[in-house]
Design a protein around this motif. Sequence first.
Motif, PDB file in Angstrom:
ATOM      1  N   SER A  38      57.607  -2.840 -25.257  1.00  0.00           N
ATOM      2  CA  SER A  38      56.610  -3.033 -26.061  1.00  0.00           C
ATOM      3  C   SER A  38      55.654  -1.700 -25.706  1.00  0.00           C
ATOM      4  N   ASP A  39      55.280  -1.067 -26.969  1.00  0.00           N
ATOM      5  CA  ASP A  39      54.102  -0.138 -26.739  1.00  0.00           C
ATOM      6  C   ASP A  39      52.937  -0.523 -27.989  1.00  0.00           C
ATOM      7  N   GLN A  40      51.869  -0.729 -27.223  1.00  0.00           N
ATOM      8  CA  GLN A  40      50.574  -1.247 -28.037  1.00  0.00           C
ATOM      9  C   GLN A  40      50.342  -0.578 -29.288  1.00  0.00           C
ATOM     10  N   HIS A  41      50.610   0.717 -29.130  1.00  0.00           N
ATOM     11  CA  HIS A  41      50.456   1.593 -30.308  1.00  0.00           C
ATOM     12  C   HIS A  41      51.328   2.084 -31.193  1.00  0.00           C
ATOM     13  N   LYS A  42      52.864   1.823 -30.767  1.00  0.00           N
ATOM     14  CA  LYS A  42      53.510   2.483 -31.711  1.00  0.00           C
ATOM     15  C   LYS A  42      54.687   1.143 -31.948  1.00  0.00           C
TER      16      LYS A  42
ATOM     17  N   THR B 290      58.505  -0.836 -35.694  1.00  0.00           N
ATOM     18  CA  THR B 290      57.418  -1.551 -36.105  1.00  0.00           C
ATOM     19  C   THR B 290      57.649  -3.153 -36.372  1.00  0.00           C
TER      20      THR B 290
ATOM     21  N   SER C   5      61.697  -8.749 -25.766  1.00  0.00           N
ATOM     22  CA  SER C   5      60.861  -8.083 -24.685  1.00  0.00           C
ATOM     23  C   SER C   5      61.100  -8.832 -23.205  1.00  0.00           C
TER      24      SER C   5
ATOM     25  N   VAL D 102      58.869 -10.325 -29.063  1.00  0.00           N
ATOM     26  CA  VAL D 102      58.210 -10.637 -27.778  1.00  0.00           C
ATOM     27  C   VAL D 102      59.387 -11.328 -26.927  1.00  0.00           C
TER      28      VAL D 102
ATOM     29  N   ARG E 252      57.180 -10.734 -34.768  1.00  0.00           N
ATOM     30  CA  ARG E 252      56.399 -10.412 -33.589  1.00  0.00           C
ATOM     31  C   ARG E 252      56.935 -11.353 -32.619  1.00  0.00           C
TER      32      ARG E 252
END
Length: 228
Positions: A66-70, A36, A59, A56, A52
Amino acid sequence: MPASGAVTRNTLRQQIADALRDEILAGRLQPGEEFTVKQIADQYGVSATPVREAMVDLSAQGLLDSDQHKGFRVHQFSVDDYRGMVEARSLIVDGVFRRIEERGEGQLPFGLTGPALVSVRRRAEEAARAARGGDLDILIGYDLRFWRELGALIANRYIADFLHRLRVQAWVFAVPFLRHDRDMLAWLWGGHEDLVDAITLGDVPAALSVIDAYNTHALRWADRLSAG
């Protein structure tokens, strides 16, 4: 003051991106490994924003998913992906060299021995030495610098940047396999000096021959992986 702050943040963003890229290339961050923004921010002792932004950026370079939740994970390239990288760089580099050959008249950098080419030769010598010695970490660094500097000499920056991105991705794929390969030394390409020799002499066919051997070597290694 705002401009200075922006520069500082952008510099930190780049430093974090470079550090994470080095961790991936070194194999300390494995394909598929998840983390994270907070974990990385805590690790480097910085705020979440530049971390962050750095993630990005990575990525966009195809190195992270990228995983929006993990959070994020290291991208896992396949053997077919690797073959595609080799094919892409082969087609592009072959086209660049053949265009130089068609123009003729000793177009840059062929037949020249300026400071830039001297620097490329130095990178070539170090990369070849690391390949012969099986020093993977040193090889990766010098190999990337070698091709990046050479690309700046023979192609426009858009082509050079694209080829650099492909080579980083190729190393990211290769590192986990090479580190566990008892025959690693046989699969580390070290023809950098031969390529510089051909360029220095202005011998485009010889340069193309070296590059063809380089790509053939890479595809043979991919076939070996596929065969298990």
